[in-house]
Design a protein around this motif. Structure first.
Motif, PDB file in Angstrom:
ATOM      1  N   PRO A   1      41.303  42.858  53.315  1.00  0.00           N
ATOM      2  CA  PRO A   1      41.532  41.421  53.457  1.00  0.00           C
ATOM      3  C   PRO A   1      42.501  40.826  52.446  1.00  0.00           C
ATOM      4  O   PRO A   1      42.798  39.628  52.517  1.00  0.00           O
ATOM      5  CB  PRO A   1      40.137  40.828  53.285  1.00  0.00           C
ATOM      6  CG  PRO A   1      39.425  41.800  52.411  1.00  0.00           C
ATOM      7  CD  PRO A   1      39.953  43.151  52.792  1.00  0.00           C
ATOM      8  N   GLY A   2      42.990  41.608  51.496  1.00  0.00           N
ATOM      9  CA  GLY A   2      43.981  41.102  50.547  1.00  0.00           C
ATOM     10  C   GLY A   2      43.446  40.152  49.508  1.00  0.00           C
ATOM     11  O   GLY A   2      44.208  39.355  48.943  1.00  0.00           O
ATOM     12  N   THR A   3      42.161  40.196  49.217  1.00  0.00           N
ATOM     13  CA  THR A   3      41.542  39.262  48.276  1.00  0.00           C
ATOM     14  C   THR A   3      41.711  39.737  46.829  1.00  0.00           C
ATOM     15  O   THR A   3      41.767  40.934  46.544  1.00  0.00           O
ATOM     16  CB  THR A   3      40.046  39.112  48.575  1.00  0.00           C
ATOM     17  OG1 THR A   3      39.443  40.419  48.591  1.00  0.00           O
ATOM     18  CG2 THR A   3      39.835  38.459  49.917  1.00  0.00           C
ATOM     19  N   THR A   4      41.812  38.769  45.927  1.00  0.00           N
ATOM     20  CA  THR A   4      41.802  39.032  44.490  1.00  0.00           C
ATOM     21  C   THR A   4      40.992  37.935  43.806  1.00  0.00           C
ATOM     22  O   THR A   4      40.969  36.804  44.281  1.00  0.00           O
ATOM     23  CB  THR A   4      43.228  39.033  43.901  1.00  0.00           C
ATOM     24  OG1 THR A   4      43.862  37.793  44.209  1.00  0.00           O
ATOM     25  CG2 THR A   4      44.039  40.197  44.419  1.00  0.00           C
TER      26      THR A   4
ATOM     27  N   ALA B   1      40.076  49.396  35.158  1.00  0.00           N
ATOM     28  CA  ALA B   1      39.868  50.104  36.421  1.00  0.00           C
ATOM     29  C   ALA B   1      39.813  49.140  37.603  1.00  0.00           C
ATOM     30  O   ALA B   1      39.402  49.527  38.700  1.00  0.00           O
ATOM     31  CB  ALA B   1      38.577  50.914  36.353  1.00  0.00           C
ATOM     32  N   ASN B   2      40.237  47.894  37.402  1.00  0.00           N
ATOM     33  CA  ASN B   2      40.192  46.899  38.470  1.00  0.00           C
ATOM     34  C   ASN B   2      41.588  46.744  39.075  1.00  0.00           C
ATOM     35  O   ASN B   2      42.487  46.198  38.443  1.00  0.00           O
ATOM     36  CB  ASN B   2      39.711  45.549  37.928  1.00  0.00           C
ATOM     37  CG  ASN B   2      39.481  44.557  39.054  1.00  0.00           C
ATOM     38  OD1 ASN B   2      39.072  44.928  40.151  1.00  0.00           O
ATOM     39  ND2 ASN B   2      39.731  43.283  38.783  1.00  0.00           N
ATOM     40  N   PRO B   3      41.814  47.210  40.289  1.00  0.00           N
ATOM     41  CA  PRO B   3      43.157  47.158  40.875  1.00  0.00           C
ATOM     42  C   PRO B   3      43.574  45.743  41.267  1.00  0.00           C
ATOM     43  O   PRO B   3      42.756  44.822  41.379  1.00  0.00           O
ATOM     44  CB  PRO B   3      43.037  48.043  42.128  1.00  0.00           C
ATOM     45  CG  PRO B   3      41.794  48.841  41.933  1.00  0.00           C
ATOM     46  CD  PRO B   3      40.878  47.954  41.145  1.00  0.00           C
ATOM     47  N   ASN B   4      44.871  45.601  41.505  1.00  0.00           N
ATOM     48  CA  ASN B   4      45.416  44.368  42.077  1.00  0.00           C
ATOM     49  C   ASN B   4      46.464  44.748  43.115  1.00  0.00           C
ATOM     50  O   ASN B   4      46.449  45.856  43.635  1.00  0.00           O
ATOM     51  CB  ASN B   4      45.983  43.446  40.981  1.00  0.00           C
ATOM     52  CG  ASN B   4      46.932  44.160  40.050  1.00  0.00           C
ATOM     53  OD1 ASN B   4      47.547  45.156  40.411  1.00  0.00           O
ATOM     54  ND2 ASN B   4      47.048  43.652  38.829  1.00  0.00           N
TER      55      ASN B   4
END
Length: 335
Positions: free
Chosen positions: A177-180, A315-318
């Motif tokens: 869904p492309g959420t950040t 370790a949190n992608p974007n």
């Protein structure tokens, strides 16, 4: 008994492979537009529900066999067996000649006591280090996104549930869904020494993608970070400022042409490095090329991620993908 015949050049042709199988269909390949021989090539066989009688097979396709003209059984993998619709099976074909429209194999079925003989690892054996069909429910947790190669590089879904499993280009795929922050993504554990740590001058990255919106940044299909910054080992992605352009990094950056990832259309995207040349393809057409690439692909102990990318020391992608992804493959050779 089985039947055989010998043609004029002395080669043996099998008339009927095994009398225990009562049905067969001929599958003919059309490679007439290509000047390239296809050797040890995984072919997708679509079995159309509208014209195929599933009553003649076992319920899970255990009796399915694929045989070449000499009677040799071929490795196959059932990606989806749907007795109410279309089914999808991958078959490794030894050779399809350049320019040929007559090369063929046989699909045998109709044996209610045959045992299953699937061989997914045999289908994806020549240079593939990871093949993910994205056919699994990500609510299954760690290791639920299966790799079909013998390396068993299974993926762990993050922030995903059963709703992420949607219609794909071939059977099912995964929706991102492309959420950040905290994007939906899949992580495949890797090290600096395993088969995913590709460090030569050849690599192929492939995926079917459907972009369903306009991401605010670059959006990652698959990627491998290098170190703990924005540096990359290899990446296949969409260009943020011009979201209809596909791109590849291996490790130099190559942007594809506008329209290589159009909105709301499935596209087969591939990035290839072959020695000093990087090339990107959309639906099999070359849409960009970069020459003079020097040095090997750098690598370290970072993981591979799908649908987002690590770009810092956490370790949190974007850079999340917005849309659907299907049929992701990584090879350590140029295809």
């Amino acid at each position: 008994p089985d039947g055989y015949s010998v043609v004029q050049d002395g080669s043996l042709i099998v008339d009927w492979w095994d009398a225990d199988w009562t049905k067969r269909r001929k599958i003919v390949f059309n490679n007439s537009a290509s000047g390239t021989d296809l050797d040890e090539f995984p072919v997708l066989v679509t079995i159309p529900g509208a014209t195929f009688d599933y009553d003649q097979t076992q319920n899970l396709a255990q009796d399915l066999r694929f045989i070449d003209a000499t009677g040799e059984p071929l490795s196959h993998e059932v990606e989806l067996w749907d007795e109410l619709g279309d089914s999808y099976v991958w078959v490794k074909v030894p050779r399809i000649d350049a320019g040929s429209s007559t090369d063929s194999i046989w699909m045998y079925y109709g044996n209610n006591v045959a045992l299953a003989r699937e061989d997914a690892a045999g289908v994806w054996s020549n240079g593939y280090v990871g093949v993910w069909h994205f056919a699994e429910d990500p609510s299954g947790g760690a290791g639920s996104i299966k790799d079909s190669t013998s390396y068993a590089n299974h993926g762990d879904p993050y922030n995903m549930d059963a709703s992420n499993l949607q219609a794909g280009a071939i059977g099912s795929g995964l929706y991102f869904p492309g959420t950040t922050p905290n994007p939906d993504y899949v992580r495949v554990a890797s090290s600096g020494a395993d088969e995913l740590a590709i460090a030569g001058t050849e690599i192929t990255l492939e995926a079917w993608v459907e972009r369903t919106g306009v991401p605010p940044t670059h959006y990652i299909i698959l990627g491998r970070q290098l170190g703990t910054t924005w540096t990359d080992s290899y990446v296949l992605y969409g260009n943020g400022p011009e979201p209809d352009r596909g791109a590849v990094i291996a490790p130099d950056t190559l942007l594809g042409a506008n329209g290589s990832i159009p909105l709301n259309q499935w596209r087969y995207l591939a990035g290839v490095r072959d020695g000093s040349t990087e090339t990107i393809y959309s639906n099999g057409l070359q849409v960009g090329q970069l020459t003079g690439v020097s040095g090997a692909i750098p690598t370290d102990a970072n993981d591979v991620t799908f649908g987002a990318q690590e770009n810092d020391a956490t370790a949190n992608p974007n850079e999340p993908f917005l849309g659907r992804i299907d049929e992701v493959r990584i090879s350590d050779i140029a295809r």
